[in-house]
Design an enzyme around this catalytic site. Structure first.
Site, PDB file in Angstrom:
ATOM      1  N   HIS A 194      15.597 -21.540  28.685  1.00  0.00           N
ATOM      2  CA  HIS A 194      16.566 -20.883  27.759  1.00  0.00           C
ATOM      3  C   HIS A 194      17.095 -22.793  27.140  1.00  0.00           C
ATOM      4  O   HIS A 194      16.781 -22.829  26.008  1.00  0.00           O
ATOM      5  CB  HIS A 194      18.105 -20.466  28.217  1.00  0.00           C
ATOM      6  CG  HIS A 194      17.477 -19.343  28.634  1.00  0.00           C
ATOM      7  ND1 HIS A 194      17.943 -18.893  29.973  1.00  0.00           N
ATOM      8  CD2 HIS A 194      16.993 -18.107  28.285  1.00  0.00           C
ATOM      9  CE1 HIS A 194      18.037 -17.524  30.134  1.00  0.00           C
ATOM     10  NE2 HIS A 194      17.634 -17.338  29.111  1.00  0.00           N
ATOM     11  N   LYS A 232      24.210  -2.385  31.464  1.00  0.00           N
ATOM     12  CA  LYS A 232      23.678  -3.440  32.611  1.00  0.00           C
ATOM     13  C   LYS A 232      24.183  -4.009  33.487  1.00  0.00           C
ATOM     14  O   LYS A 232      24.983  -4.467  32.342  1.00  0.00           O
ATOM     15  CB  LYS A 232      22.548  -4.057  31.093  1.00  0.00           C
ATOM     16  CG  LYS A 232      21.334  -4.477  31.892  1.00  0.00           C
ATOM     17  CD  LYS A 232      20.605  -5.500  30.524  1.00  0.00           C
ATOM     18  CE  LYS A 232      19.368  -6.678  30.920  1.00  0.00           C
ATOM     19  NZ  LYS A 232      19.054  -7.441  29.825  1.00  0.00           N
ATOM     20  N   ARG A 262       6.941 -17.202  26.470  1.00  0.00           N
ATOM     21  CA  ARG A 262       6.788 -18.229  27.532  1.00  0.00           C
ATOM     22  C   ARG A 262       5.079 -17.549  28.228  1.00  0.00           C
ATOM     23  O   ARG A 262       4.222 -18.132  28.648  1.00  0.00           O
ATOM     24  CB  ARG A 262       7.211 -17.096  28.814  1.00  0.00           C
ATOM     25  CG  ARG A 262       8.945 -18.178  29.210  1.00  0.00           C
ATOM     26  CD  ARG A 262       9.356 -16.744  30.416  1.00  0.00           C
ATOM     27  NE  ARG A 262       9.650 -16.270  29.954  1.00  0.00           N
ATOM     28  CZ  ARG A 262      10.620 -15.366  29.988  1.00  0.00           C
ATOM     29  NH1 ARG A 262      11.638 -15.812  31.510  1.00  0.00           N
ATOM     30  NH2 ARG A 262      11.717 -14.052  29.536  1.00  0.00           N
ATOM     31  N   SER A 310      15.473 -16.311  34.798  1.00  0.00           N
ATOM     32  CA  SER A 310      16.703 -15.636  34.800  1.00  0.00           C
ATOM     33  C   SER A 310      17.099 -15.235  36.355  1.00  0.00           C
ATOM     34  O   SER A 310      17.143 -15.097  37.375  1.00  0.00           O
ATOM     35  CB  SER A 310      18.209 -14.980  34.073  1.00  0.00           C
ATOM     36  OG  SER A 310      17.711 -15.587  33.248  1.00  0.00           O
TER      37      SER A 310
END
Ligand code: ADP
Length: 149
Positions: free
Chosen positions: A17, A41, A90, A128
């Site tokens: 990030h 979430k 990515r 993450s």
């Protein structure tokens, strides 16, 4: 003013990030690193903790601000007058997933453009979820995060 929103969970903020944000700094006048809160979430790290890590990492960058929002990202963009959504890519899977979200957002808010920046190959495997996994197992995560969790 070129204002961008970088939306995400940042649970936690990784070097991946950070790289995207640093690459975006010369492109925008203001970047909101915005944590999207979703009641369904469950996050690993508290909202305050996640915000603090982002602030700490970009303490020297006056154009980087943190924010928290509920609801649609495009509604938050309208609220802060952002014409750009920033996202990192990515790999090809990210691309496919991000393209669908960007199309949906374009449909909802044609005036908001999604801008993608590529991560460098050395950092493309950082996520993450990988950091959370290492943290839970008391393994070394220092290669992926620039601060102490
Ligand atoms: P979300 O829950 O929306 O996926 P994340 O916090 O996981 O939120 O990610 C926010 C943004 O950061 C996404 O655009 C994601 O593709 C990007 N990102 C995450 N890790 C990396 C990385 N290693 N390199 C480049 N971009 C990344």
């Amino acid at each position: 003013m070129r204002i961008a929103v970088f939306p995400g969970s940042f649970d936690p903020l990784t070097k991946g990030h950070e790289e995207i944000i640093r690459k975006a700094i010369p492109l925008f006048d203001k970047i909101y690193v915005a944590i999207g809160e979703n009641a369904n979430k469950k996050s690993c790290f508290s909202l305050d903790q996640r915000l603090q890590w982002i602030r700490q990492a970009f303490a020297d960058e006056s154009c980087v601000e943190t924010a928290v929002y509920e609801g649609l990202t495009v509604d938050f963009c309208r609220k802060v007058n952002a014409r750009f959504i920033l996202r990192g890519l990515r790999n090809a899977q990210d691309m496919q997933y991000e393209k669908d979200i960007a199309e949906a957002n374009r449909h909802l808010a044609p005036e908001v453009e999604t801008v993608f920046l590529l991560s460098t190959p050395e950092i493309a495997h950082v996520s993450s979820s990988l950091v959370r996994e290492l943290y839970h197992h008391h393994a070394d995560y220092s290669e992926y995060v620039s601060y102490e969790l």
